[in-house]
Structure formats: structure tokens, C-alpha cells
Design a protein around this motif. Structure first.
Motif, short mmCIF file in Angstrom:
data_model
loop_
_atom_site.label_atom_id
_atom_site.label_comp_id
_atom_site.label_asym_id
_atom_site.label_seq_id
_atom_site.Cartn_x
_atom_site.Cartn_y
_atom_site.Cartn_z
N GLY A 314 19.49 41.25 117.12
CA GLY A 314 18.75 41.87 116.03
C GLY A 314 19.49 43.05 115.42
O GLY A 314 19.54 43.19 114.19
N ILE A 315 20.08 43.89 116.26
CA ILE A 315 20.85 45.03 115.76
C ILE A 315 22.08 44.55 115.00
O ILE A 315 22.47 45.12 113.98
CB ILE A 315 21.24 45.95 116.93
CG1 ILE A 315 19.99 46.65 117.47
CG2 ILE A 315 22.28 46.98 116.49
CD1 ILE A 315 20.23 47.47 118.71
N PHE A 317 22.37 41.86 113.21
CA PHE A 317 21.94 41.46 111.87
C PHE A 317 21.78 42.69 110.97
O PHE A 317 22.18 42.68 109.80
CB PHE A 317 20.63 40.68 111.93
CG PHE A 317 20.80 39.20 112.14
CD1 PHE A 317 20.94 38.36 111.05
CD2 PHE A 317 20.83 38.67 113.42
CE1 PHE A 317 21.10 36.99 111.23
CE2 PHE A 317 20.98 37.30 113.61
CZ PHE A 317 21.12 36.45 112.51
N ALA A 318 21.17 43.76 111.51
CA ALA A 318 20.97 44.97 110.72
C ALA A 318 22.31 45.62 110.36
O ALA A 318 22.52 46.04 109.22
CB ALA A 318 20.09 45.95 111.50
N LEU A 319 23.22 45.69 111.31
CA LEU A 319 24.52 46.31 111.04
C LEU A 319 25.35 45.47 110.08
O LEU A 319 26.14 46.01 109.28
CB LEU A 319 25.28 46.51 112.35
CG LEU A 319 24.67 47.50 113.34
CD1 LEU A 319 25.52 47.57 114.61
CD2 LEU A 319 24.52 48.88 112.72
N HIS A 320 25.19 44.16 110.14
CA HIS A 320 25.91 43.29 109.20
C HIS A 320 25.51 43.59 107.76
O HIS A 320 26.34 43.53 106.85
CB HIS A 320 25.64 41.83 109.52
CG HIS A 320 26.21 40.87 108.53
ND1 HIS A 320 27.56 40.64 108.40
CD2 HIS A 320 25.59 40.10 107.58
CE1 HIS A 320 27.76 39.76 107.43
NE2 HIS A 320 26.59 39.43 106.92
N ARG A 321 24.25 43.95 107.55
CA ARG A 321 23.78 44.27 106.20
C ARG A 321 24.41 45.56 105.68
O ARG A 321 24.44 45.80 104.48
CB ARG A 321 22.25 44.39 106.20
CG ARG A 321 21.54 43.07 106.48
CD ARG A 321 20.03 43.25 106.46
NE ARG A 321 19.55 43.59 105.13
CZ ARG A 321 19.24 42.70 104.20
NH1 ARG A 321 19.34 41.40 104.46
NH2 ARG A 321 18.80 43.09 103.02
#
Length: 359
Positions: A314-315, A317-321
Motif C-alpha cells: 500500500g505504501i 502505491f502511494a510513493l509511486h504516485r
């Protein structure tokens, strides 16, 4: 190839987290990284087949690597501070010579040297070569903010060679033979002990090159029925998941190598949005998971392994953004060279995402 890349990244996470009861560690760390090297060779051969502009090639590759690395490093630094184990303070207080501290700080900030840290010990007399990780008394790699980042300088070395090597089959075969010879030499000199087992760039170059050579099989793969491509994808997935039950790791290497051009020809070109997204985020999963596994227990308590893996994904995915727009911005400002129009046509027709997003 997004599903394959995601499962390989997940395998690295499981190898560090301790594995799950049903699937264990899947392909584990070593085999997954070497499969990533093969996939990287395949995609770099693809990119270079449609672009003769070295400046654009280097700009895109370096911006991709460093944008993700810096975002993941910032996250890991925050996590280390929250866990009261700030890596910068630890380096400052460490009983290490100045040369070792400088190497740690430089590699944590600029990536280069992360791989070298695995081959040197740091007693008070200064940096010195060590034949194995187990024989080190003052390991420099203990002070790495992102331990898996050692593979990124190796990958960057491959990128530096790629425009000069991957367009010529004789050059690729010559380098492949040299890499295999070096691997045989290190095996005779050091055996399979770490870090020689799979972290020495000249030895690992062979995986990158055979991946690039497999790209030459795409025209032949295209002539086969689409069903073959789908069967190849499910076979590769099965090999990754059931890796611990395989009699030899080479079954995975050969399976991924043979499956890659088939999957690309018949599945990736018509791939789903989920496949693209999972492939895109696999790099950030690889980079950020250790900060979750290492520091989360000190911050909120030790969660079950399955929950830690879910949190890490989940983290990621957030950092990829965050990293994705940074990557685009770096490509815009780092070089004024205009991409070859043939490269743009190739990417629109054949690539569902930036092919440089492997490890």
C-alpha cells in the motif's frame, strides 16, 4: 509483464519478511533479482531498437532510477527517525573510519557505491576488501538506508553499456562469454558465499545479456498462436510461486527467459490496466519494503507478516504516485534532446508503460 514483475518484487519482500505459510518466499531474493536483470535486458533491447539517441536513453533510464530512489529514501529516512534509529545519526556515531562514513553518506544520497559497500570492511585503519560478508568485522552495508539498492548501481552499469553492446549480436555474445568466465573465476576463488553469489556486476551482466538476446526472438514468437503466449505467462507465474518446490533455480531462469518474448508478443501488447499498474509499482515495492519491515515494529509494534506485506504494498502505491511525476519532471529538465520520432511511435504501438520500469 506486469504480473511477473509484481510477483518477483513480492518475492523479494517475502524473502526479507520471513515468508508466508502457504506460499513461503516464492522465488526469494536472489532468483528474483536475477530475473529482473533478464527482464531489464529484454526491455533495454526493445527501447534501443526504436531509438538511436543515447542522450535520451540515458536521461530516461537515470531519471527513472533516481526519482524512485530519492522518494523511497525520503520515506525510509522518516521511518528511521520515527523508530528512533535515524540513519544519519547512526552513521555519525558509528565507530568507523572517515572513509567508510563518507562512502555510506554518498551511497545513501547518490546511490553509487551501494554495491561497493558489500565488498569492503571498515576497521579503524580504513576501508579494505573483504572476501565475504560473514568475515566482516565492521560492515559498511549496515548503514544503508535502502539495503536492496545495491542492485541499482549494477543496473546503471548495464544501462551505460547497453547502447554500445545490445545492437550487435557479436558484441553481446563476446560480453556474455566474458561474464560467464568471470563468474566461473569468482566461483573458483570465493565459492558461492555472499556477496559473490549474485551481487558482482561483471558476473550478473550475463543475465542482462541473455535477456537482451531473447528480444531477438520476438518476431518468431509473434508467428505463434496467441494461446502460446498465455500459456507462457501462466507457466512463468507458476514457476515464480512454486519456486521453492523446484529441483533447480535454473528452471525459473530458463522458464522466464523463454516466456518473456512470448508474453510480450501475445499478452503485453493487449495487456490489462491492472497488469500495467502492477508492473509500474513493482519498482517502488522493491525499494520501500525494507523500511516497513525494519522500522514498523519499533513504531507501532510487530504486525503479522501478511499485514506487514500488505502495508508495504500500500505504501509503495502511494510513493509511486509521488515518484512518477518526479520522473516525468526530471526527464523534462535534465536534457533538451528531442526523442527520435521512431521511439515515440514504438512506445505508442508496443509499450503499455515505460519499459525502463524494471529493476
Amino acid at each position: 509483464m506486469g504480473y511477473i514483475r509484481f510477483l518477483l518484487a513480492l518475492s523479494v519482500v517475502l524473502s526479507h519478511a520471513g515468508g508466508l505459510q502457504i506460499i513461503g518466499r516464492m522465488a526469494g531474493g536472489e532468483a528474483s533479482v536475477q530475473c529482473f536483470f533478464m527482464l531489464s535486458g529484454f526491455y533495454m533491447a526493445l527501447v534501443l531498437a526504436g531509438n538511436d539517441d543515447k542522450a535520451t536513453f540515458y536521461r530516461n533510464r537515470f531519471s527513472r532510477i533516481f526519482s524512485g530512489f530519492w522518494v523511497a529514501s525520503a520515506f525510509a529516512l522518516v521511518m528511521s527517525a520515527l523508530a528512533h534509529d535515524n540513519i544519519l545519526i547512526r552513521i555519525y556515531r558509528a565507530d568507523l573510519p572517515l572513509s567508510a562514513k563518507a562512502l555510506s553518506l554518498f551511497s545513501n544520497a547518490f546511490l553509487f557505491g551501494s554495491d561497493i559497500a558489500l565488498f569492503v570492511d571498515a576497521p579503524l585503519g580504513g576501508l579494505q576488501f573483504s572476501p565475504s560478508l560473514s568475515s566482516m568485522t565492521h560492515p559498511v552495508f549496515w548503514y544503508s538506508l535502502i539495503p536492496p539498492a545495491w542492485s541499482l548501481p549494477v543496473e546503471l552499469c548495464f544501462y551505460l553499456l547497453a547502447p554500445y553492446a545490445l545492437r550487435s549480436m557479436p558484441r553481446m555474445l563476446a560480453l556474455l562469454c566474458a561474464s560467464i568466465a568471470i563468474r566461473l573465476w569468482t566461483y573458483s576463488a570465493f565459492g558461492t558465499v555472499e556477496p559473490w553469489g549474485y551481487r558482482f556486476m561483471p558476473s550478473e551482466l550475463a543475465f542482462f545479456l541473455i535477456g537482451a538476446i531473447s528480444f531477438r526472438l520476438v518476431p518468431s514468437a509473434t508467428a505463434l498462436p496467441k494461446l502460446v503466449g498465455k500459456l507462457a505467462m501462466f507457466t512463468a507465474i507458476g514457476l515464480v510461486v512454486a519456486f521453492e518446490a523446484l529441483p533447480s533455480p535454473w528452471m525459473l531462469y530458463v522458464g522466464v527467459l523463454v516466456a518473456t518474448p512470448l508474453i510480450f508478443a501475445h499478452v503485453s501488447l493487449d495487456g490489462s490496466r491492472a497488469d500495467r499498474i502492477l508492473g509500474d509499482v513493482s519498482y517502488m515495492i522493491y525499494l520501500c519494503h525494507m523500511a516497513v519491515i525494519a522500522y514498523l515494529p519499533a513504531i507501532v509494534g510487530r504486525p503479522p507478516i501478511s499485514l506487514a506485506v500488505i502495508i508495504a504494498i500500500g505504501i509503495a502505491f502511494a510513493l509511486h504516485r509521488v515518484a512518477h511525476p518526479l520522473d516525468k519532471w526530471m526527464r523534462t529538465v535534465s536534457c533538451t534532446a528531442i526523442e527520435d520520432p521512431r521511439s515515440r511511435r514504438l512506445s505508442k504501438r508496443h509499450l503499455l508503460s515505460d519499459p525502463g520500469q524494471d529493476l
